[in-house]
Design a protein around this motif. Structure first.
Motif, PDB file in Angstrom:
ATOM      1  N   ASN A  11       0.807  -1.224   0.000  1.00  0.00           N
ATOM      2  CA  ASN A  11       0.000   0.000   0.000  1.00  0.00           C
ATOM      3  C   ASN A  11       0.838   1.271   0.000  1.00  0.00           C
ATOM      4  OD1 ASN A  11       0.953   0.077   2.618  1.00  0.00           O
ATOM      5  ND2 ASN A  11      -1.036  -0.276   3.600  1.00  0.00           N
ATOM      6  N   GLY A  12       2.165   1.143   0.008  1.00  0.00           N
ATOM      7  CA  GLY A  12       3.035   2.301  -0.090  1.00  0.00           C
ATOM      8  C   GLY A  12       3.152   3.125   1.175  1.00  0.00           C
ATOM      9  N   LYS A  13       2.586   2.669   2.283  1.00  0.00           N
ATOM     10  CA  LYS A  13       2.568   3.452   3.519  1.00  0.00           C
ATOM     11  C   LYS A  13       3.569   2.897   4.518  1.00  0.00           C
ATOM     12  CE  LYS A  13      -2.328   4.596   2.935  1.00  0.00           C
ATOM     13  NZ  LYS A  13      -2.075   6.015   2.604  1.00  0.00           N
ATOM     14  N   LEU A  14       4.139   3.797   5.319  1.00  0.00           N
ATOM     15  CA  LEU A  14       4.973   3.346   6.425  1.00  0.00           C
ATOM     16  C   LEU A  14       4.101   3.159   7.659  1.00  0.00           C
ATOM     17  CD1 LEU A  14       7.814   2.558   7.281  1.00  0.00           C
ATOM     18  CD2 LEU A  14       8.129   4.895   8.102  1.00  0.00           C
ATOM     19  N   SER A  15       3.569   4.230   8.221  1.00  0.00           N
ATOM     20  CA  SER A  15       2.635   4.076   9.342  1.00  0.00           C
ATOM     21  C   SER A  15       1.325   3.498   8.829  1.00  0.00           C
ATOM     22  CB  SER A  15       2.376   5.422  10.015  1.00  0.00           C
ATOM     23  OG  SER A  15       1.367   5.295  11.003  1.00  0.00           O
ATOM     24  N   GLN A  16       0.777   2.564   9.582  1.00  0.00           N
ATOM     25  CA  GLN A  16      -0.441   1.875   9.145  1.00  0.00           C
ATOM     26  C   GLN A  16      -1.691   2.376   9.870  1.00  0.00           C
ATOM     27  OE1 GLN A  16      -0.463  -0.069   6.497  1.00  0.00           O
ATOM     28  NE2 GLN A  16       1.732   0.326   6.299  1.00  0.00           N
ATOM     29  N   ARG A  17      -1.670   3.614  10.299  1.00  0.00           N
ATOM     30  CA  ARG A  17      -2.878   4.214  10.864  1.00  0.00           C
ATOM     31  C   ARG A  17      -3.908   4.448   9.754  1.00  0.00           C
ATOM     32  NH1 ARG A  17      -2.759   6.250  16.040  1.00  0.00           N
ATOM     33  NH2 ARG A  17      -5.015   5.923  15.814  1.00  0.00           N
ATOM     34  N   ASN A  18      -5.181   4.459  10.150  1.00  0.00           N
ATOM     35  CA  ASN A  18      -6.294   4.738   9.232  1.00  0.00           C
ATOM     36  C   ASN A  18      -6.332   3.747   8.066  1.00  0.00           C
ATOM     37  OD1 ASN A  18      -7.086   7.158  10.703  1.00  0.00           O
ATOM     38  ND2 ASN A  18      -5.221   8.054   9.842  1.00  0.00           N
ATOM     39  N   GLN A  19      -6.137   2.473   8.393  1.00  0.00           N
ATOM     40  CA  GLN A  19      -6.157   1.419   7.386  1.00  0.00           C
ATOM     41  C   GLN A  19      -7.163   0.335   7.781  1.00  0.00           C
ATOM     42  OE1 GLN A  19      -3.975   1.308   4.478  1.00  0.00           O
ATOM     43  NE2 GLN A  19      -3.921   3.426   5.178  1.00  0.00           N
ATOM     44  N   LYS A  20      -7.793  -0.242   6.776  1.00  0.00           N
ATOM     45  CA  LYS A  20      -8.580  -1.456   6.978  1.00  0.00           C
ATOM     46  C   LYS A  20      -8.011  -2.498   6.029  1.00  0.00           C
ATOM     47  CE  LYS A  20     -13.242  -3.377   7.314  1.00  0.00           C
ATOM     48  NZ  LYS A  20     -14.707  -3.118   7.225  1.00  0.00           N
ATOM     49  N   ILE A  21      -7.483  -3.575   6.595  1.00  0.00           N
ATOM     50  CA  ILE A  21      -6.743  -4.557   5.809  1.00  0.00           C
ATOM     51  C   ILE A  21      -7.292  -5.948   6.084  1.00  0.00           C
ATOM     52  CG2 ILE A  21      -4.468  -5.559   5.364  1.00  0.00           C
ATOM     53  CD1 ILE A  21      -3.270  -2.895   6.386  1.00  0.00           C
ATOM     54  N   ARG A  22      -7.696  -6.609   5.025  1.00  0.00           N
ATOM     55  CA  ARG A  22      -8.138  -7.994   5.117  1.00  0.00           C
ATOM     56  C   ARG A  22      -6.902  -8.875   5.008  1.00  0.00           C
ATOM     57  NH1 ARG A  22     -11.807 -11.597   7.016  1.00  0.00           N
ATOM     58  NH2 ARG A  22     -12.361 -13.205   5.496  1.00  0.00           N
ATOM     59  N   MET A  23      -6.606  -9.631   6.045  1.00  0.00           N
ATOM     60  CA  MET A  23      -5.349 -10.354   6.144  1.00  0.00           C
ATOM     61  C   MET A  23      -5.558 -11.837   5.831  1.00  0.00           C
ATOM     62  SD  MET A  23      -3.958  -8.424   9.597  1.00  0.00           S
ATOM     63  CE  MET A  23      -2.203  -8.534   9.295  1.00  0.00           C
ATOM     64  N   VAL A  24      -5.360 -12.172   4.549  1.00  0.00           N
ATOM     65  CA  VAL A  24      -5.358 -13.555   4.091  1.00  0.00           C
ATOM     66  C   VAL A  24      -4.173 -13.677   3.133  1.00  0.00           C
ATOM     67  CG1 VAL A  24      -6.631 -15.419   2.968  1.00  0.00           C
ATOM     68  CG2 VAL A  24      -7.888 -13.660   4.227  1.00  0.00           C
ATOM     69  N   GLN A  25      -3.228 -14.543   3.423  1.00  0.00           N
ATOM     70  CA  GLN A  25      -1.994 -14.620   2.647  1.00  0.00           C
ATOM     71  C   GLN A  25      -2.283 -14.721   1.150  1.00  0.00           C
ATOM     72  OE1 GLN A  25       0.384 -13.917   4.415  1.00  0.00           O
ATOM     73  NE2 GLN A  25       0.618 -15.142   6.273  1.00  0.00           N
ATOM     74  N   ASN A  26      -1.530 -13.942   0.361  1.00  0.00           N
ATOM     75  CA  ASN A  26      -1.632 -14.065  -1.088  1.00  0.00           C
ATOM     76  C   ASN A  26      -0.262 -13.846  -1.723  1.00  0.00           C
ATOM     77  OD1 ASN A  26      -1.340 -11.166  -1.894  1.00  0.00           O
ATOM     78  ND2 ASN A  26      -3.265 -10.932  -0.764  1.00  0.00           N
ATOM     79  N   ASN A  27      -0.237 -13.738  -3.021  1.00  0.00           N
ATOM     80  CA  ASN A  27       1.019 -13.712  -3.761  1.00  0.00           C
ATOM     81  C   ASN A  27       1.942 -12.572  -3.339  1.00  0.00           C
ATOM     82  OD1 ASN A  27       2.948 -13.146  -5.910  1.00  0.00           O
ATOM     83  ND2 ASN A  27       1.770 -14.504  -7.227  1.00  0.00           N
TER      84      ASN A  27
END
Length: 824
Positions: free
Chosen positions: A156-172
């Motif tokens: 996502n090009g970001k360093l700090s991960q504030r204000n993020q919604k991330i679906r965490m399922v391993q992919n490529n």
């Protein structure tokens, strides 16, 4: 009256224990049941706390796949203060609200660290493949301006991960680690392997996982980023030493189609005098897709594999080979694994038995992923790997598709049975189990060769397995290059220090004039991108050129004396000159829980300007790297592919531009230098004060590099491969302006004798006030160690009143292993 007093005294004795039983002391802390939820707080060490929650009336036991730490005997104090239970060590105070179950963490001096959101735990009934369980979630409250880092390899090009919604399922291309750390010096590991959503917004920061019999997380306090990294490794495993040869330059492509071609690449590099330590053989050396991952050379173009391996070794290079998490139906592994029910049924790569593109689904491949959670399946995997490849003295493993590839996703796929329950329950830990199975078996088989695994996916704890994770099949674009820097930094901040990317990006077809004719290597648009990516790659833990569509070998880009060729050669040689610095840093990673790629907030947390800088970092303790991440000579070409599924050869003619460029004009780029120290330009030695942005002149062959004042950097000899020459006649550069130290580390380069103390270190200490370099007595020894050597001591100093700001002083000494002082 006396009877009444006695009655009330007895009544109080009956009821007082009831109040005392609001909580229960346990071996590691305390637990209580509050509003139908049982909460247990366990101190694993003075700085590490485990929090467990589960619905009252149930039991919750779990053998973690990531956590290997055995709880330490930790003195704690338990106090009840009104409706709060305080459990304290000398470093941390965990408070449990006995009314709503909220847990908070602070320092003993009262400094607040992290609070759960009041009543922020939830258990929602869920049926997982026929088993009744819960979807579990926990919310926390962070300070409004509190940066957090980690979560894995994110594109996502970001360093700090504030204000993020991330679906965490391993992919490529996205590798998830359910962990973050804060600028405040704490970290949090959410120990759950099912599909998980991380969500940070103005109201809360939360983890929510599809499957869990309970909530299970670890809170660690380190004081700073290095301390948090050390805490995560203490919890999930330490980092072994990698072989010296892994830090050289690696050439690869999709794919070398014969052993003659592969060996020819190494020969050509040797003829050109361009350093190279290894070559990688990608897929289909086994033949057709029905023989997928047979771990044997069944392709007639590899008719004499032992000769191929020997030829590479005789050229003083190493060979890594591709292995996968899946097997074709014609392989012996497939049948052995199928006999114990250790193959999954969901769609994976390759889908077709035909090698044509697009896949011909009239001829399905029948390839199936194996159950890496199954201990017997991991034994079978290694047995075939050992007999087919390790016995041939192949040097390392390129473990592709370790996430694993999961195509044409169907909800029912998650119900697939594994050895540890449903695939849904353990989904994200698959790479940990797959990589761990190979690493543990090889280590048990031999201590003479260090494990080295190049893997496409990772999870918490993978640092203990000698694995270097790459960022998957990313596209060849400037945007993708820009994304790699914060991707590598956030992954490193999860405690996993070994990371790399496909130099040049994987999918590069958009740079060819016609499909797959290889002309992209002569296309200035790709040439500029490749050079800049290669320069960035020189400052990652593995420098590895790889991709499809456009060949990446240096001789594909022109001839010696031409700007692009020279720029590529310069980057590779720069990498080799820094090998003594890099290998010594590797020792700090292993012994001192240090980190290769250091986000600037790790060393300059007081400088608020660096908290979200995503395009610069320190490589090791001293070198600030600011890769050129925007095209300076050519227009940017946008290449779009489906990175999550990978292998999308869709070609876009509209993006194919014809550009002529000589790459001779100097350019410039802006670089921020962190406050609190002075910085030296690596190329000119000009000194700049920190806390400012400077304009750095660049050429195609140079990128902005700055060295922190007080640094000591050893410069190695000109070599064709990492171990060609002993580290005699090293140039020791002293960057004056502050006191500094450096420990030069040496060992046998490729075995585990270092664990027995068979290695040597030399400590260098610079006293800036007296202008004296003290070289301490050498500590330790190993076979083949130099008993005496020469050092060329170069003191770099600056006078800002001059235009160039450059003055140097040098002395040559002979070092016999005994203390010596060099005064300037």
């Amino acid at each position: 009256m006396i009877r009444i007093c006695l009655f009330f005294s007895a009544l109080m004795m009956v009821f007082l224990p009831t109040k005392a039983q609001r909580y229960e002391k346990t071996t590691l802390g305390a637990k209580a049941t509050i509003n139908q939820t049982t909460v247990e707080i366990q101190f694993y060490s003075p700085t590490l706390v485990r929090v467990l929650k589960w619905p009252a009336g149930n039991t919750f036991t779990k053998q973690s796949l990531s956590v290997i730490k055995v709880p330490e005997k930790t003195p704690i104090k338990i106090q009840e203060n009104k409706d709060r239970l305080l459990i304290s060590s000398k470093e941390l105070v965990a408070t449990l609200n006995l009314k709503d179950g909220q847990v908070t963490f602070r320092r003993p001096d009262g400094t607040a660290l992290l609070n759960e959101k009041g009543a922020g735990s939830s258990f929602t009934d869920f049926t997982d493949s026929g088993t009744k369980t819960y979807t579990v979630a926990q919310s926390f409250v962070l300070e409004k301006e509190e940066p957090i880092y980690g979560l894995g390899i994110l594109q996502n090009g970001k360093l700090s991960q504030r204000n993020q919604k991330i679906r965490m399922v391993q992919n490529n291309t996205w590798d998830f680690v359910t962990f973050f750390q804060s600028i405040k010096g704490y970290g949090l590991f959410w120990d759950n392997y099912s599909p998980t959503t991380f969500n940070d917004n103005a109201e809360e920061t939360s983890f929510s996982s599809e499957v869990g019999d309970g909530i299970d997380y670890y809170f660690m306090y380190g004081g700073n980023a290095d301390g948090v990294v050390a805490g995560m490794r203490n919890l999930t495993g330490q980092v072994p030493m990698f072989p010296l040869w892994t830090y050289g330059f690696w050439q690869s492509k999709e794919r070398y189609k014969s052993q003659t071609e592969l060996v020819g690449v190494v020969k050509k590099y040797r003829e050109l005098g361009v350093p190279l330590d290894g070559v990688i053989q990608d897929w289909q050396y086994w033949g057709n897709n029905y023989l997928w991952n047979a771990m044997d050379f069944l392709n007639p173009e590899f008719s004499n594999p032992q000769k191929m391996v020997d030829d590479v070794h005789n050229l003083n290079a190493h060979l890594i080979i591709s292995i996968w998490s899946s097997f074709g139906p014609a392989t012996k592994q497939y049948h052995k694994l199928d006999s114990i029910g250790a193959l999954f049924n969901f769609a994976t790569w390759p889908e077709s038995g035909s090698e044509t593109w697009p896949p011909n689904m009239n001829y399905p491949s029948g390839v199936r992923v194996y159950d890496a959670y199954h201990p017997k399946a991991r034994d079978i995997y290694w047995d075939f790997l050992n007999k087919g490849l390790f016995s041939r003295k192949i040097d390392g493993w390129w473990m592709d598709s370790t996430e694993p590839d999961h195509l044409s996703f169907k909800p029912a796929d998650m119900d697939t049975k594994t050895y540890l329950g449903s695939f849904r329950k353990v989904r994200n830990a698959y790479p940990l189990m797959a990589v761990g199975g190979v690493a543990e078996h090889q280590r048990a088989a031999s201590a003479d060769k260090r494990v080295f695994i190049l893997t496409r996916s990772a999870f918490a704890g993978q640092q203990r397995y000698g694995a270097n994770t790459w960022s998957g099949d990313i596209t060849s674009s400037w945007e993708s290059l820009r994304n790699q820097i914060p991707a590598g930094l956030n992954f490193s901040l999860c405690g996993i220090p070994y990371w790399n990317s496909d130099i040049g990006g994987f999918f590069a077809g958009g740079y060819n004039k016609s499909w797959n004719d290889g002309s992209g290597a002569k296309n200035p648009l790709f040439q500029e991108l490749y050079v800049r990516w290669l320069q960035f790659g020189a400052f990652t833990p593995m420098m590895r050129s790889h991709g499809t569509d456009v060949p990446r070998e240096i001789y594909q880009f022109g001839e010696k004396g031409e700007p692009v060729y020279n720029a590529i050669e310069s980057a590779i040689k720069l990498r080799y000159s820094l090998l003594p610095y890099i290998y010594s840093t590797a020792r700090e990673v292993t012994n001192e829980q240090s980190t290769f790629m250091r986000a600037l907030m790790m060393d300059f947390s007081k400088d608020k300007n660096v908290s979200n800088i995503n395009n610069e970092y320190l490589f090791g303790p001293s070198i600030l790297v600011a890769p050129v991440i925007n095209a300076q000579y050519t227009p940017e070409t946008i290449v779009k592919t489906n990175e999550k599924t990978g292998w999308n050869k869709k070609d876009n003619d509209k993006e194919k531009a014809t550009v002529t460029e000589t790459f001779t004009q100097p350019k410039a780029t802006k670089v921020y230098l962190p406050a609190g120290v002075a910085w030296y330009d690596f190329w000119t030695n000009q000194m700049h004060n920190g806390g400012q942005e400077v304009l750095k002149t660049t050429t195609l062959s140079t990128i902005p590099l700055f060295v922190k004042a007080g640094s000591i950097i050893p410069i190695g000899p000109d070599v064709q491969y990492a171990s060609e020459k002993n580290w005699d006649n090293l140039e020791i550069r002293i960057y004056e302006g502050a006191d500094g130290s450096f420990t030069l580390y040496e060992d046998e380069n490729d075995n585990y004798n270092y664990e027995k103390g068979i290695y040597a270190t030399i400590n260098f200490n610079w006293n800036n006030k007296t202008k004296t370099l003290s070289i301490a007595d050498r500590k330790g020894s190993f076979p083949g160690m130099l008993s005496s050597r020469k050092f060329k001591i170069l003191k770099v100093m600056a006078d800002q009143s001059t235009e160039t700001g450059v003055k140097n002083d040098h002395k040559e000494i002979t070092y016999m292993g005994r203390r010596i002082a060099v005064k300037f």
